[in-house]
Write an enzyme that holds these catalytic residues in place. Structure first.
Site, PDB file in Angstrom:
ATOM      1  CB  ALA A  29      -0.923  -0.011   1.211  1.00 20.24           C
ATOM      2  CG  ASN A  30      -0.186   4.613  -1.700  1.00 21.96           C
ATOM      3  OD1 ASN A  30      -0.910   5.466  -1.195  1.00 21.96           O
ATOM      4  ND2 ASN A  30      -0.552   3.902  -2.765  1.00 21.96           N
ATOM      5  NE  ARG A  31       4.973   7.032   4.616  1.00 24.85           N
ATOM      6  CZ  ARG A  31       5.022   6.388   5.788  1.00 24.85           C
ATOM      7  NH1 ARG A  31       3.977   6.413   6.603  1.00 24.85           N
ATOM      8  NH2 ARG A  31       6.114   5.741   6.136  1.00 24.85           N
ATOM      9  CB  SER A  32      -2.974   7.913  -0.741  1.00 28.86           C
ATOM     10  OG  SER A  32      -4.190   8.578  -0.993  1.00 28.86           O
ATOM     11  CB  ALA A  95      -1.735   7.336  -4.035  1.00 32.63           C
TER      12      ALA A  95
END
Ligand code: C5P
Length: 223
Positions: A29-32, A95
């Site tokens: 995943a990512n930090r969005s 994102a």
């Protein structure tokens, strides 16, 4: 009351991160946070538009009056976007993970001697480029985001052309920018008409201002 500058317009917006499964309990995943995309969906709704929000996993409530489709992966997000077209406006604020695990495991991966420690990845589809380059049912306005740490305008302009967008909202995500998860955002708008640097704004203010720009551009585009 707010001016209903998008009355009668259909808007599709992506927001949040995507989760790409590794096994049944793990993902990439990512930090969005989804704050900016959700704020744009709410602002579009307040401007009178019919809004579909395609959201990855976020900790935010669904905006009132907005049709929200919840997805996990990039491929699910792409399918949901395709299913919600045609639209007048497409805004890609999500994102999206650039890569997914080639073959997610059906059972939880176990550590231990001989266990594989590498993940084989494959590229995800580019949802924005897919919409921007459509021959049939291309929305009148296709808008992307570009998070860059350096050479913001250069890279964002290249991205705009490569993905077939009318407008790129470029944000500086260099060290200390606090954009991810934060309440504020500082962007530069990039189109064929030029470059416009905006001051640091609350994400909701930025959303309202972006809706104003969109309405103004659409007014110049015959329906
Ligand atoms: O290439 P990059 O990921 O920096 O481009 C960012 C823009 O493209 C954002 O608008 C994002 O929502 C969109 N995008 C997409 N699908 C991808 C990757 C990015 O729609 N697979």
């Amino acid at each position: 009351a707010k001016a209903r500058v998008l009355a009668g317009r259909r808007v599709v917006i992506t927001s949040g991160p995507t989760h790409e499964p590794i096994d049944p309990v793990r993902f990439i995943a990512n930090r969005s946070s989804g704050k900016q995309g959700h704020a744009i969906a709410a602002a579009a709704r307040e401007a009178g538009a019919e809004v579909t929000l395609v959201s990855g996993p976020v900790a935010l409530p669904d905006p009132p009056g907005v049709t929200t489709v919840h997805v996990e992966t990039a491929r699910e997000m792409q399918a949901a976007v395709e299913a919600s077209l045609p639209a007048d406006i497409f805004i890609a604020a999500a994102a999206v993970a650039d890569w997914r695990v080639a073959e997610p495991a059906a059972r939880k991966l176990k550590k231990g001697p001989g266990a594989a420690a590498t993940l084989a990845l494959v590229e995800n589809p580019d949802i924005l480029a897919g919409v921007g380059r459509r021959e049939r049912d291309r929305p009148a306005l296709v808008i992307g985001f570009a998070a860059e740490t350096n050479r913001l305008v250069d890279y964002a302009q290249t991205k705009r052309l490569a993905k077939g967008c009318d407008l790129i909202v470029a944000n500086h995500v260099g060290e200390g920018s606090k954009v991810f998860g934060g309440a504020r955002n500082e962007v530069t708008l990039i189109s064929s008409e030029g470059v416009e640097a905006w001051p640091s704004l609350d994400k909701r203010e930025l959303a309202a201002r972006l809706i104003g720009v969109i309405a103004e551009r659409l007014a110049r585009t015959p329906p």
